[in-house]
Design an enzyme around this catalytic site. Structure first.
Site, PDB file in Angstrom:
ATOM      1  N   ASP A   1      52.317  35.794  43.417  1.00  0.00           N
ATOM      2  CA  ASP A   1      51.123  35.280  42.765  1.00  0.00           C
ATOM      3  C   ASP A   1      51.528  34.888  41.345  1.00  0.00           C
ATOM      4  O   ASP A   1      51.912  35.745  40.543  1.00  0.00           O
ATOM      5  CB  ASP A   1      50.057  36.384  42.756  1.00  0.00           C
ATOM      6  CG  ASP A   1      48.650  35.849  42.789  1.00  0.00           C
ATOM      7  OD1 ASP A   1      48.364  34.931  41.997  1.00  0.00           O
ATOM      8  OD2 ASP A   1      47.840  36.357  43.587  1.00  0.00           O
TER       9      ASP A   1
ATOM     10  N   ASP B   1      47.406  31.039  40.574  1.00  0.00           N
ATOM     11  CA  ASP B   1      46.105  31.501  40.104  1.00  0.00           C
ATOM     12  C   ASP B   1      45.374  30.399  39.332  1.00  0.00           C
ATOM     13  O   ASP B   1      45.963  29.728  38.483  1.00  0.00           O
ATOM     14  CB  ASP B   1      46.328  32.714  39.192  1.00  0.00           C
ATOM     15  CG  ASP B   1      45.056  33.472  38.878  1.00  0.00           C
ATOM     16  OD1 ASP B   1      44.485  34.061  39.804  1.00  0.00           O
ATOM     17  OD2 ASP B   1      44.637  33.461  37.700  1.00  0.00           O
TER      18      ASP B   1
ATOM     19  N   GLU C   1      44.995  27.978  43.858  1.00  0.00           N
ATOM     20  CA  GLU C   1      43.617  28.469  43.901  1.00  0.00           C
ATOM     21  C   GLU C   1      42.722  27.437  43.212  1.00  0.00           C
ATOM     22  O   GLU C   1      42.847  27.199  42.012  1.00  0.00           O
ATOM     23  CB  GLU C   1      43.485  29.812  43.185  1.00  0.00           C
ATOM     24  CG  GLU C   1      42.074  30.373  43.313  1.00  0.00           C
ATOM     25  CD  GLU C   1      41.755  31.507  42.349  1.00  0.00           C
ATOM     26  OE1 GLU C   1      40.799  32.243  42.622  1.00  0.00           O
ATOM     27  OE2 GLU C   1      42.444  31.637  41.327  1.00  0.00           O
TER      28      GLU C   1
ATOM     29  N   HIS D   1      40.816  38.748  47.713  1.00  0.00           N
ATOM     30  CA  HIS D   1      40.504  39.886  46.846  1.00  0.00           C
ATOM     31  C   HIS D   1      39.351  39.604  45.879  1.00  0.00           C
ATOM     32  O   HIS D   1      38.989  40.479  45.094  1.00  0.00           O
ATOM     33  CB  HIS D   1      41.761  40.252  46.064  1.00  0.00           C
ATOM     34  CG  HIS D   1      42.203  39.136  45.167  1.00  0.00           C
ATOM     35  ND1 HIS D   1      42.676  37.934  45.663  1.00  0.00           N
ATOM     36  CD2 HIS D   1      42.175  39.007  43.830  1.00  0.00           C
ATOM     37  CE1 HIS D   1      42.930  37.130  44.656  1.00  0.00           C
ATOM     38  NE2 HIS D   1      42.645  37.752  43.533  1.00  0.00           N
ATOM     39  N   ASP D   2      38.827  38.380  45.900  1.00  0.00           N
ATOM     40  CA  ASP D   2      37.682  38.041  45.042  1.00  0.00           C
ATOM     41  C   ASP D   2      36.394  37.882  45.836  1.00  0.00           C
ATOM     42  O   ASP D   2      35.340  37.605  45.257  1.00  0.00           O
ATOM     43  CB  ASP D   2      37.931  36.705  44.312  1.00  0.00           C
ATOM     44  CG  ASP D   2      39.062  36.787  43.309  1.00  0.00           C
ATOM     45  OD1 ASP D   2      39.241  37.861  42.691  1.00  0.00           O
ATOM     46  OD2 ASP D   2      39.777  35.773  43.142  1.00  0.00           O
TER      47      ASP D   2
HETATM   48  C1  NOJ Z   1      41.639  34.435  39.995  1.00  0.00           C
HETATM   49  C2  NOJ Z   1      42.021  35.697  40.681  1.00  0.00           C
HETATM   50  O1  NOJ Z   1      41.956  35.515  42.064  1.00  0.00           O
HETATM   51  C3  NOJ Z   1      41.093  36.774  40.175  1.00  0.00           C
HETATM   52  O2  NOJ Z   1      41.256  37.968  40.893  1.00  0.00           O
HETATM   53  C4  NOJ Z   1      41.348  36.972  38.714  1.00  0.00           C
HETATM   54  O3  NOJ Z   1      40.434  37.913  38.186  1.00  0.00           O
HETATM   55  C5  NOJ Z   1      41.214  35.655  37.965  1.00  0.00           C
HETATM   56  N1  NOJ Z   1      41.888  34.595  38.610  1.00  0.00           N
HETATM   57  C6  NOJ Z   1      41.789  35.781  36.577  1.00  0.00           C
HETATM   58  O4  NOJ Z   1      43.191  35.770  36.680  1.00  0.00           O
END
Ligand code: NOJ
Ligand code: MG
Length: 543
Positions: free
Chosen positions: A104, A206, A273, A336-337
């Site tokens: 990542d 990211d 992402e 994970h989000d």
């Molecule tokens: C996206 C990530 O998936 C998330 O988990 C993170 O909090 C934010 N970017 C900030 O890096």
């Protein structure tokens, strides 16, 4: 439209990506937090799933204020997770098992603990000062403009010592790097080279669509339709329309440069992402002459309502647009989000969703634990740790802890994730005694073995990987039917999103080919043309 045959596809096109959240996969040193040795120990399990690659959420040195998405050293492993030697061992074992390893990469911001930011704080003329984004206060002494942080509050924090504000799209301890500065780009590209030289096969990048901000630093317009933000669930951030902080032309430029660095090494890839609508998402693939990311994450299965007609419409548009753009599609149901998809679509629809993910045309990304049907774990307030959740205590749905809980390996105390008696960093699910890998391993009808049956079908029927996609009119709002065809091989995927049985027929003008049922989510093998039962997913081989 011509489709590549599977033989000519790259690993990131034909294979499945499996996302690991390292804190929650396997603990080996008894601190209640997962580590690299734990992941290495579990690699044979991952290989047994029939996936192609593991993506590890951040494992770099970090104060963990955003659980690793705040990086203090891009070229070292956090001691919590292990050492560089542990990482090398992980890569070696993964490669021995035929698995690719993806890291990542977090280029938009570092941790405020990073040496670069600590230097930048020293003075306005420090050589690292311009590596971050600084602005003078507004004439009234306040923040430079109205930009907001994803996690709530302004995107600006005042550095008392110098009297200037620095930009952070996330926490104040996650200052945005200044991608306009060529030295920053070079330093961040060297990070990619460092890991590729160590054998890393790819990167998940990211918030890649946030790299650049508009140079004029104008206020963003107000959004009448404020809802919940896609990362962290904040309502406040979505009260603005992000025309100056997201998806800027310069960002496209920097990604093209980034891609050139990836292409310095053989057969590597990056997946970005990107939370954007289709017309703005696809351009992130770039063009043959100026490629960008190999896969721009397509999160629309998460964002759309769980509705057959809407999902069919999106899949049709996305497939056609991808073909037209020469881009390879991809699909995601969880990460994970985002809350666990089994909880979101409901237990009855869980296998319909899993089948969809693994049979649509494009690379699937699977979130750890989804293969055994892990669900959101309710987190009592005192155990909440996600900063995004803690900032909005009134909105318990906002936090991301429920989808980050320890992997459920077996029915022993702490589910085999760590030793008995250890306090795990997040609580385990209540259902781990029944929902776990060991219990499902030998049950031919388990969710785990259903997942494996799907990945096995992808191997035996390459139409599911490289075949064309064509949806069909089922005549029922709840039934989504599509065909995957490669050479003489045609597979029909029939998905019932509803709780009623529907005859499996097609509207006039479309022919139902005779066939043989290969798999049903209801654990039996009905005739290929038998009515589609409530919540059934069925895959039929047409001959
Ligand atoms: C996206 C990530 O998936 C998330 O988990 C993170 O909090 C934010 N970017 C900030 O890096
Ligand atoms: Mg930025």
């Amino acid at each position: 439209m011509t489709q590549p045959l599977t033989g000519s596809l790259k690993w990131w096109q034909s294979g499945i990506i499996y996302q690991i959240y390292p804190r929650s996969f396997q603990d080996t040193d008894g601190d209640g937090i997962g580590d690299l040795r734990g992941i290495t120990r579990r690699l044979p399990y991952i290989a047994s799933l029939g996936v192609q690659a593991v993506w590890l959420s951040p494992i770099f040195k970090s104060p963990m204020r955003d659980f690793g998405y705040d990086v203090a050293d891009y070229c070292d492993i956090d001691p919590l997770f292990g050492t560089l030697a542990d990482f090398d061992a992980l890569v070696q074992e993964a490669h021995r098992l035929g698995l690719k390893v993806m890291l990542d990469y977090v280029p938009n911001h570092s941790s405020s603990d990073h040496a670069w930011f600590q230097e930048a704080l020293k003075s306005r003329d420090n050589p690292r000062r311009d590596w971050y984004v600084w602005r003078d206060p507004a004439p009234d002494g306040g923040v430079p403009n109205n930009w907001k942080s994803f996690f709530g509050g302004p995107a600006w924090t005042l550095d008392q010592a110098s009297g200037q504000y620095y930009l952070h799209q996330f926490l104040p301890t996650q200052p945005d790097l200044n991608w306009r500065n060529p030295e920053v780009r070079q330093a961040m590209f060297d990070v990619l080279r460092f890991w590729m030289a160590r054998g890393v096969d790819g990167f998940r990048v990211d918030v890649i669509w946030l790299l650049a901000e508009d140079e004029r630093f104008l206020d963003e317009p107000l959004n009448e339709d404020a809802n919940r933000e896609v990362i962290g669930g904040q309502v406040e951030h979505s009260t603005l329309i992000h025309i100056y902080t997201q998806d800027q032309p310069e960002t496209h430029e920097y990604i093209r440069e980034m891609r050139q660095v990836i292409d310095e090494f053989d057969d590597r890839m990056m997946v970005g992402e990107i939370y954007l609508p289709l017309d703005k998402l696809l351009p992130y693939s770039g063009t043959p002459d100026a490629p960008m990311v190999h896969l721009p994450f397509n999160f629309h299965l998460i964002l759309l309502a769980w509705n057959a007609a809407q999902i069919r419409q999106f899949a049709d548009e996305y497939d056609a647009a991808s073909n037209q753009a020469g881009a390879w599609p991809n699909w995601v149901l969880g990460n994970h989000d985002q809350h666990r998809f089994k909880t979101r679509v409901g237990a009855a629809q869980y296998r319909v969703a899993q089948t969809l993910l693994l049979t649509l045309r494009g690379t699937p990304t699977v979130y750890y634990g989804d293969e055994i049907g892990m669900q959101n774990v309710p987190i009592p307030f005192g155990r909440m740790v996600d900063p995004a959740g803690l900032q909005q205590p009134d909105s318990p749905a906002a936090g991301r802890d429920p989808e980050r809980t320890p992997m459920q390996w077996d029915a022993t105390p702490n589910a085999g994730f760590t030793g008995a008696g250890v306090e795990t960093w997040l609580p385990l699910a209540d259902d781990f005694a029944s929902v776990n890998v060991e219990a499902q391993q030998n049950d031919p009808h388990s969710d785990l073995n259903y997942f494996r049956a799907l990945t096995k079908l992808r191997e035996t029927h390459p139409a599911l990987i490289g075949g064309t996609y064509e949806s069909l009119d089922s005549g029922h709002d709840d039934v989504f039917l599509f065909r995957r065809t490669l050479g003489p091989d045609t597979l029909l995927v029939a998905l019932n999103f509803g709780a009623e049985t529907h005859p499996l027929t097609l509207l006039p003008g479309q022919t139902m080919l005779p066939g043989q049922t290969l798999l049903s989510s209801l654990n039996d093998q009905p005739p290929a043309d038998a009515p589609l039962r409530a919540n059934e997913a069925r895959i039929v081989l047409n001959s």
